[in-house]
Design an enzyme around this catalytic site. Structure first.
Site, PDB file in Angstrom:
ATOM      1  N   LYS A  68       5.867  54.170 -48.777  1.00  0.00           N
ATOM      2  CA  LYS A  68       5.605  54.718 -50.109  1.00  0.00           C
ATOM      3  C   LYS A  68       6.869  55.281 -50.772  1.00  0.00           C
ATOM      4  O   LYS A  68       7.043  55.129 -51.994  1.00  0.00           O
ATOM      5  CB  LYS A  68       4.503  55.772 -50.033  1.00  0.00           C
ATOM      6  CG  LYS A  68       3.132  55.177 -49.694  1.00  0.00           C
ATOM      7  CD  LYS A  68       2.039  56.182 -49.845  1.00  0.00           C
ATOM      8  CE  LYS A  68       0.707  55.630 -49.335  1.00  0.00           C
ATOM      9  NZ  LYS A  68       0.283  54.403 -50.009  1.00  0.00           N
ATOM     10  N   THR A  92      -2.990  55.694 -54.211  1.00  0.00           N
ATOM     11  CA  THR A  92      -1.741  56.454 -54.217  1.00  0.00           C
ATOM     12  C   THR A  92      -0.688  55.793 -55.092  1.00  0.00           C
ATOM     13  O   THR A  92       0.037  56.467 -55.837  1.00  0.00           O
ATOM     14  CB  THR A  92      -1.208  56.596 -52.780  1.00  0.00           C
ATOM     15  OG1 THR A  92      -2.238  57.147 -51.957  1.00  0.00           O
ATOM     16  CG2 THR A  92       0.011  57.485 -52.734  1.00  0.00           C
ATOM     17  N   THR A  93      -0.585  54.465 -55.023  1.00  0.00           N
ATOM     18  CA  THR A  93       0.411  53.751 -55.823  1.00  0.00           C
ATOM     19  C   THR A  93       0.130  53.891 -57.314  1.00  0.00           C
ATOM     20  O   THR A  93       1.045  54.089 -58.122  1.00  0.00           O
ATOM     21  CB  THR A  93       0.430  52.268 -55.429  1.00  0.00           C
ATOM     22  OG1 THR A  93       0.601  52.153 -54.025  1.00  0.00           O
ATOM     23  CG2 THR A  93       1.568  51.548 -56.125  1.00  0.00           C
ATOM     24  N   GLY A 117      -6.300  51.913 -48.974  1.00  0.00           N
ATOM     25  CA  GLY A 117      -6.365  50.692 -48.168  1.00  0.00           C
ATOM     26  C   GLY A 117      -7.369  50.738 -47.035  1.00  0.00           C
ATOM     27  O   GLY A 117      -8.225  49.848 -46.914  1.00  0.00           O
ATOM     28  N   ASP A 122      -7.531  47.129 -50.003  1.00  0.00           N
ATOM     29  CA  ASP A 122      -6.996  45.771 -49.863  1.00  0.00           C
ATOM     30  C   ASP A 122      -8.069  44.727 -50.135  1.00  0.00           C
ATOM     31  O   ASP A 122      -7.791  43.670 -50.727  1.00  0.00           O
ATOM     32  CB  ASP A 122      -6.425  45.585 -48.455  1.00  0.00           C
ATOM     33  CG  ASP A 122      -5.211  46.467 -48.213  1.00  0.00           C
ATOM     34  OD1 ASP A 122      -4.573  46.858 -49.199  1.00  0.00           O
ATOM     35  OD2 ASP A 122      -4.921  46.771 -47.043  1.00  0.00           O
ATOM     36  N   HIS A 149      -6.968  49.204 -40.791  1.00  0.00           N
ATOM     37  CA  HIS A 149      -7.576  48.161 -41.636  1.00  0.00           C
ATOM     38  C   HIS A 149      -6.756  46.870 -41.545  1.00  0.00           C
ATOM     39  O   HIS A 149      -6.605  46.163 -42.544  1.00  0.00           O
ATOM     40  CB  HIS A 149      -7.669  48.628 -43.082  1.00  0.00           C
ATOM     41  CG  HIS A 149      -6.346  48.991 -43.691  1.00  0.00           C
ATOM     42  ND1 HIS A 149      -5.505  49.934 -43.158  1.00  0.00           N
ATOM     43  CD2 HIS A 149      -5.717  48.528 -44.796  1.00  0.00           C
ATOM     44  CE1 HIS A 149      -4.422  50.030 -43.894  1.00  0.00           C
ATOM     45  NE2 HIS A 149      -4.524  49.180 -44.906  1.00  0.00           N
TER      46      HIS A 149
END
Length: 365
Positions: A68, A92-93, A117, A122, A149
């Site tokens: 990140k 978060t992004t 994710g 995803d 994941h």
């Protein structure tokens, strides 16, 4: 025959090769860093895009926890390019983007905000790709950590390969892609081919082969054979006498799905009247897909071999030759651009007449 050199000898030969092949000296690394900085300054300069964000598919930004900070630096560096797209990504992004760009700027069009994710983010991005609204993925993968994941990550990357979507799995590939994106946005309509996945639905070259194998497997199941039956032709036996060969030729009927794939239908009794229509492979598959939930294999077989005496007047002006062009979307070249081809089939029985036969069987029952 000369002996193959060991890996160590080959490595030493590489090291003693032309200067610059291996940037091992400090001066070379410093020079490379300066060149990267110059190229970055050029690509991040302000410009006007010829495409509006809503004219292109979304661009996804994803980063694992240890990546990140690198993603934040990447967004800060290439904001001038990224803001020209509809940006989607995990929670978060997206928060990082909105904190740097603001949420009230009308010039910035945000895409969907997916969940984290491990909680399905995803999978949500993969769903966007299946819905044909994702043109590229910048996914900074952490290669040194285990992920709960991992199955979702593998699924996302596999579907991206199936859809031939642009994927950048590390900062180096993403930085290089920024040069291509900027060039395409500047050139406009002339440069759609530079980033085709942002405008069209593509396919991997392997998809067409898979669809062909599935069509053969479906036809084998419908005709009572194993789905995994070997489609290759069996070895030919010695040619029988002419009289016997004539009986064999009139005793069965074959439907071809390709040069090497032949599926045999049920034998026809010798001397029996058979004025049934000649149906193309594409029509057979389409009909069976629509009727397989209603009829058993035996009834479907009877339907395919059903005489159409009542409809003989309707097809008296049509020829018996079958010339069928696939209606499925086919791939074009390495990009696998989907296009639809027109169907030109001349048959003695079209789908309307097949529907009549189905209704007759329902009435009889």
């Amino acid at each position: 025959m000369s002996r193959r050199e060991s890996f160590a000898v080959q490595l030493n030969n590489q090291r003693s090769g032309p200067a610059g092949r291996r940037g091992s000296t400090y001066a070379q690394r410093l020079s490379l860093a300066e060149q990267v900085g110059t190229a970055t300054d050029e690509v991040t300069a302000p410009f006007t895009s010829t495409f509006a964000p809503n004219e292109m598919r979304q661009l996804a930004l994803v980063a694992h926890n240890h990546m990140k900070p690198a993603m934040k630096q990447f967004i800060e560096t290439y904001s001038e390019i990224l803001k020209k797209f509809r940006i989607t990504g995990t929670q978060t992004t997206m928060k990082m983007c909105k904190s740097m760009w603001g949420e009230d700027d009308p010039a910035i069009h945000y895409g969907l905000t997916c969940t984290s994710g491990p909680l399905g983010g995803d999978a949500q991005i993969a769903a966007l790709m299946c819905m044909e609204d994702l043109g590229g993925i910048i996914f900074f993968v952490d290669p040194l950590s285990a992920h709960p994941h991992q199955a979702d990550i593998d699924s996302l990357l596999r579907l991206a390969n199936c859809g031939n979507v642009i994927v950048c799995p590390n900062p180096a590939s993403a930085s290089s892609m920024m040069h291509t994106l900027r060039c395409a946005l500047l050139k406009g309509e002339r440069a759609r081919g530079m980033i085709p996945s942002f405008f069209e639905t593509l396919e991997s070259p392997a998809v067409e082969e898979y669809k062909h194998a599935q069509a053969v497997a479906l036809a084998n199941v419908i005709r009572g054979k194993s789905p995994a039956a070997d489609p290759s032709p069996a070895p030919q036996a010695a040619e029988p006498p002419k009289e016997e060969k004539k009986v064999m030729d009139t005793g069965k009927k074959a439907v071809s799905f390709g040069e090497d794939d032949v599926v045999e239908m049920a034998p026809v009794e010798q001397g029996a009247k058979h004025t049934g229509p000649s149906i193309s492979d594409t029509e057979i598959d389409r009909a069976l897909m629509g009727q397989s939930m209603m009829f058993s294999n035996a009834r479907l077989q009877a339907l395919l071999n059903n005489d159409s005496d009542d409809d003989s007047d309707d097809d008296s002006d049509e020829t018996g030759d079958v010339v069928a062009v696939p209606t499925a979307k086919v791939s074009k070249g390495l990009f696998g651009i989907k296009t639809k081809t027109a169907t030109k089939s001349k048959t003695r029985m079209n789908m309307k007449k097949l529907g009549k036969s189905v209704r007759k069987m329902i009435i009889k029952d």
